[in-house]
Design a protein around this motif. Structure first.
Motif, PDB file in Angstrom:
ATOM      1  N   ILE A  53      -7.180  -2.171  30.534  1.00  0.00           N
ATOM      2  CA  ILE A  53      -6.523  -3.415  31.471  1.00  0.00           C
ATOM      3  C   ILE A  53      -5.384  -3.459  31.502  1.00  0.00           C
ATOM      4  CG2 ILE A  53      -7.064  -5.419  32.376  1.00  0.00           C
ATOM      5  CD1 ILE A  53     -10.539  -5.024  32.044  1.00  0.00           C
ATOM      6  N   ALA A  54      -4.608  -3.811  30.231  1.00  0.00           N
ATOM      7  CA  ALA A  54      -3.757  -4.046  29.534  1.00  0.00           C
ATOM      8  C   ALA A  54      -2.746  -2.722  30.116  1.00  0.00           C
ATOM      9  CB  ALA A  54      -3.086  -4.370  28.255  1.00  0.00           C
ATOM     10  N   GLU A  55      -2.791  -1.666  29.610  1.00  0.00           N
ATOM     11  CA  GLU A  55      -2.508   0.130  30.218  1.00  0.00           C
ATOM     12  C   GLU A  55      -1.865   0.073  32.005  1.00  0.00           C
ATOM     13  OE1 GLU A  55      -4.336   3.327  28.318  1.00  0.00           O
ATOM     14  OE2 GLU A  55      -4.567   1.863  26.915  1.00  0.00           O
ATOM     15  N   ALA A  56      -3.037  -0.755  32.202  1.00  0.00           N
ATOM     16  CA  ALA A  56      -2.961  -0.876  33.900  1.00  0.00           C
ATOM     17  C   ALA A  56      -1.961  -1.328  34.634  1.00  0.00           C
ATOM     18  CB  ALA A  56      -4.810  -0.987  34.910  1.00  0.00           C
ATOM     19  N   ALA A  57      -2.235  -2.812  33.882  1.00  0.00           N
ATOM     20  CA  ALA A  57      -0.999  -3.581  34.464  1.00  0.00           C
ATOM     21  C   ALA A  57       0.807  -2.753  33.940  1.00  0.00           C
ATOM     22  CB  ALA A  57      -0.353  -4.552  33.656  1.00  0.00           C
ATOM     23  N   ARG A  58       0.637  -2.597  33.252  1.00  0.00           N
ATOM     24  CA  ARG A  58       2.134  -1.450  33.179  1.00  0.00           C
ATOM     25  C   ARG A  58       2.514   0.169  33.580  1.00  0.00           C
ATOM     26  NH1 ARG A  58       4.250  -2.475  27.037  1.00  0.00           N
ATOM     27  NH2 ARG A  58       2.803  -4.096  26.308  1.00  0.00           N
ATOM     28  N   CYS A  59       0.645  -0.001  33.820  1.00  0.00           N
ATOM     29  CA  CYS A  59       1.023   1.335  35.146  1.00  0.00           C
ATOM     30  C   CYS A  59       1.302   1.442  36.136  1.00  0.00           C
ATOM     31  CB  CYS A  59      -0.249   2.023  34.810  1.00  0.00           C
ATOM     32  SG  CYS A  59      -0.319   3.165  33.911  1.00  0.00           S
ATOM     33  N   ALA A  60       1.529  -0.050  36.760  1.00  0.00           N
ATOM     34  CA  ALA A  60       1.696  -0.831  38.007  1.00  0.00           C
ATOM     35  C   ALA A  60       3.006  -0.970  37.912  1.00  0.00           C
ATOM     36  CB  ALA A  60       0.848  -2.500  38.508  1.00  0.00           C
ATOM     37  N   GLY A  61       3.955  -1.229  36.657  1.00  0.00           N
ATOM     38  CA  GLY A  61       5.068  -2.178  36.303  1.00  0.00           C
ATOM     39  C   GLY A  61       5.646  -0.755  36.624  1.00  0.00           C
ATOM     40  N   GLU A  62       5.833   0.805  36.732  1.00  0.00           N
ATOM     41  CA  GLU A  62       6.557   1.800  37.020  1.00  0.00           C
ATOM     42  C   GLU A  62       6.735   1.966  37.995  1.00  0.00           C
ATOM     43  OE1 GLU A  62       5.134   5.477  33.407  1.00  0.00           O
ATOM     44  OE2 GLU A  62       4.070   5.284  36.078  1.00  0.00           O
ATOM     45  N   GLN A  63       6.029   1.299  38.816  1.00  0.00           N
ATOM     46  CA  GLN A  63       6.064   1.119  40.700  1.00  0.00           C
ATOM     47  C   GLN A  63       6.639   0.014  41.117  1.00  0.00           C
ATOM     48  OE1 GLN A  63       2.958   3.381  42.712  1.00  0.00           O
ATOM     49  NE2 GLN A  63       2.461   3.987  41.565  1.00  0.00           N
ATOM     50  N   GLY A  64       7.282  -0.813  39.967  1.00  0.00           N
ATOM     51  CA  GLY A  64       8.420  -2.003  40.427  1.00  0.00           C
ATOM     52  C   GLY A  64       7.495  -3.765  40.759  1.00  0.00           C
ATOM     53  N   ASN A 112      -8.901 -11.875  39.676  1.00  0.00           N
ATOM     54  CA  ASN A 112     -10.154 -11.042  40.127  1.00  0.00           C
ATOM     55  C   ASN A 112     -10.705 -11.213  38.924  1.00  0.00           C
ATOM     56  OD1 ASN A 112     -10.201 -10.425  43.387  1.00  0.00           O
ATOM     57  ND2 ASN A 112      -7.987  -9.777  42.504  1.00  0.00           N
ATOM     58  N   GLN A 113     -10.668 -11.665  37.935  1.00  0.00           N
ATOM     59  CA  GLN A 113     -10.977 -11.043  36.715  1.00  0.00           C
ATOM     60  C   GLN A 113     -12.389 -11.672  36.317  1.00  0.00           C
ATOM     61  OE1 GLN A 113     -11.820 -14.669  32.732  1.00  0.00           O
ATOM     62  NE2 GLN A 113      -9.798 -13.386  32.430  1.00  0.00           N
ATOM     63  N   ARG A 114     -12.925 -12.393  37.307  1.00  0.00           N
ATOM     64  CA  ARG A 114     -14.947 -11.931  37.145  1.00  0.00           C
ATOM     65  C   ARG A 114     -15.279 -11.043  38.098  1.00  0.00           C
ATOM     66  NH1 ARG A 114     -18.208 -16.749  39.408  1.00  0.00           N
ATOM     67  NH2 ARG A 114     -17.401 -18.004  37.773  1.00  0.00           N
ATOM     68  N   GLY A 115     -15.964 -10.049  36.715  1.00  0.00           N
ATOM     69  CA  GLY A 115     -16.529  -8.861  37.241  1.00  0.00           C
ATOM     70  C   GLY A 115     -15.329  -7.872  36.901  1.00  0.00           C
ATOM     71  N   LEU A 116     -13.628  -7.839  36.222  1.00  0.00           N
ATOM     72  CA  LEU A 116     -13.039  -6.970  35.766  1.00  0.00           C
ATOM     73  C   LEU A 116     -13.900  -5.929  34.754  1.00  0.00           C
ATOM     74  CD1 LEU A 116     -10.515  -6.437  36.657  1.00  0.00           C
ATOM     75  CD2 LEU A 116      -9.645  -7.879  34.782  1.00  0.00           C
ATOM     76  N   SER A 117     -13.081  -5.334  35.256  1.00  0.00           N
ATOM     77  CA  SER A 117     -13.519  -3.426  34.433  1.00  0.00           C
ATOM     78  C   SER A 117     -13.129  -2.425  35.223  1.00  0.00           C
ATOM     79  CB  SER A 117     -14.982  -3.368  35.174  1.00  0.00           C
ATOM     80  OG  SER A 117     -15.627  -3.224  36.257  1.00  0.00           O
ATOM     81  N   THR A 118     -12.748  -1.445  34.451  1.00  0.00           N
ATOM     82  CA  THR A 118     -11.667  -0.446  34.059  1.00  0.00           C
ATOM     83  C   THR A 118     -12.310   0.192  35.724  1.00  0.00           C
ATOM     84  OG1 THR A 118     -13.625   1.141  33.213  1.00  0.00           O
ATOM     85  CG2 THR A 118     -11.487  -0.525  31.910  1.00  0.00           C
ATOM     86  N   ASP A 119     -13.265   0.510  35.974  1.00  0.00           N
ATOM     87  CA  ASP A 119     -14.002   1.168  37.427  1.00  0.00           C
ATOM     88  C   ASP A 119     -13.383   0.866  38.624  1.00  0.00           C
ATOM     89  OD1 ASP A 119     -15.769  -0.687  36.665  1.00  0.00           O
ATOM     90  OD2 ASP A 119     -16.750   0.474  38.353  1.00  0.00           O
TER      91      ASP A 119
END
Length: 273
Positions: A157-168, A180-187
């Motif tokens: 999930i931390a990687e996902a935030a950084r991937c979004a950072g590639e697009q500013g 949306n932390q409740r129910g937050l999952s990689t899928d």
């Protein structure tokens, strides 16, 4: 020893019916009954003795436990909520909020699946941003510290935030994930990427490649060296380019007033200098 009524009658009848068939049989039955009663009484006495011995053993065991507890050294005092560590700390690779030359820097070490981190993100971060980041007094930095032992998906999930950072849109994804932390999952990460309006195909390719896994683990390693064991934890200090000096550590999701107090004290020390 006192004779009960049945025993007394049996004793008185012995001379009168000795040798009589029916009466002798009745007397024998009475004697047998008395013997059984005597055995039962004896057993109850034995049971009472066993109980007493058990109570004595328990009392001795309790005394031994008390002695062991008294001899045991007192546990160390918990670390202070705010403590000066006076270390130079790097700001990491995530683009911060605020000016690079803001006088102070606040670094948050956090976990996207930690409920206390979520509380800080929802309740405290907006106040810090409004009063100190938007007024150019504080640069706000986020560094990853996922606790895998209890949040096994938090690294991805931390990687996902950084991937979004590639697009500013790092901070937009940061807010989306905590909201949306409740129910937050990689899928569900592609859904969150779509919700903030980024190219989901590019996002998924970045996520699948694992290109930011090493950066996340570097944050975790550096946080550990600073003595961080739980999240959220914060480093507050004086900005010095891409690092922070004269640092304090703030442990836990404290109310905004705690951060305000520490920030104001450090700002005041700069005014004196």
């Amino acid at each position: 020893m006192k004779l009960n009524t049945r025993m007394l009658m049996a004793v008185l009848l012995i001379p009168a019916i000795s040798g009589c068939g029916d009466q002798g049989s009745a007397l024998n039955q009475e004697i047998q009954a008395l013997k059984q009663e005597q055995q039962m009484i004896g057993k109850k006495i034995d049971d009472i003795q066993v109980l007493k011995q058990g109570q004595e053993r328990i009392s001795k065991d309790l005394e031994e436990i008390k002695k062991l507890l008294a001899a045991r050294p007192a546990p160390p005092a918990p670390p202070a909520a705010v403590e000066k560590i006076d270390k130079v700390v790097m700001i990491g690779s995530i683009s911060p909020l605020g000016l690079d030359d803001a006088p102070l820097t606040l670094i948050e070490f956090s976990d996207y699946q930690c409920p206390f981190c979520n509380r800080h993100a929802q309740q405290t971060t907006p106040q810090i941003v409004k009063e100190y980041v938007e007024t150019d007094k504080v640069r706000y930095v986020f560094r990853d510290f996922p606790i895998e032992s209890i949040h096994p998906q938090a690294v991805k999930i931390a990687e996902a935030a950084r991937c979004a950072g590639e697009q500013g849109k790092y901070w937009e994804m940061h807010d989306q994930l905590f909201t949306n932390q409740r129910g937050l999952s990689t899928d569900k990460l592609p859904e969150h990427a779509e919700a903030i309006g980024i190219d989901t195909e590019q996002f998924q390719g970045c996520l699948d490649s694992g290109k930011y896994a090493a950066a996340v683990r570097q944050d975790m390693e550096e946080g550990g060296k600073l003595g961080i064991r739980g999240t959220p934890s914060f480093i507050l200090g004086i900005s010095d380019g891409n690092q922070v000096k004269d640092t304090y550590i703030i442990r836990g999701a404290h109310p905004y007033t705690i951060f305000k107090e520490e920030i104001e004290k450090l700002l005041a020390s700069l005014m004196v200098e």
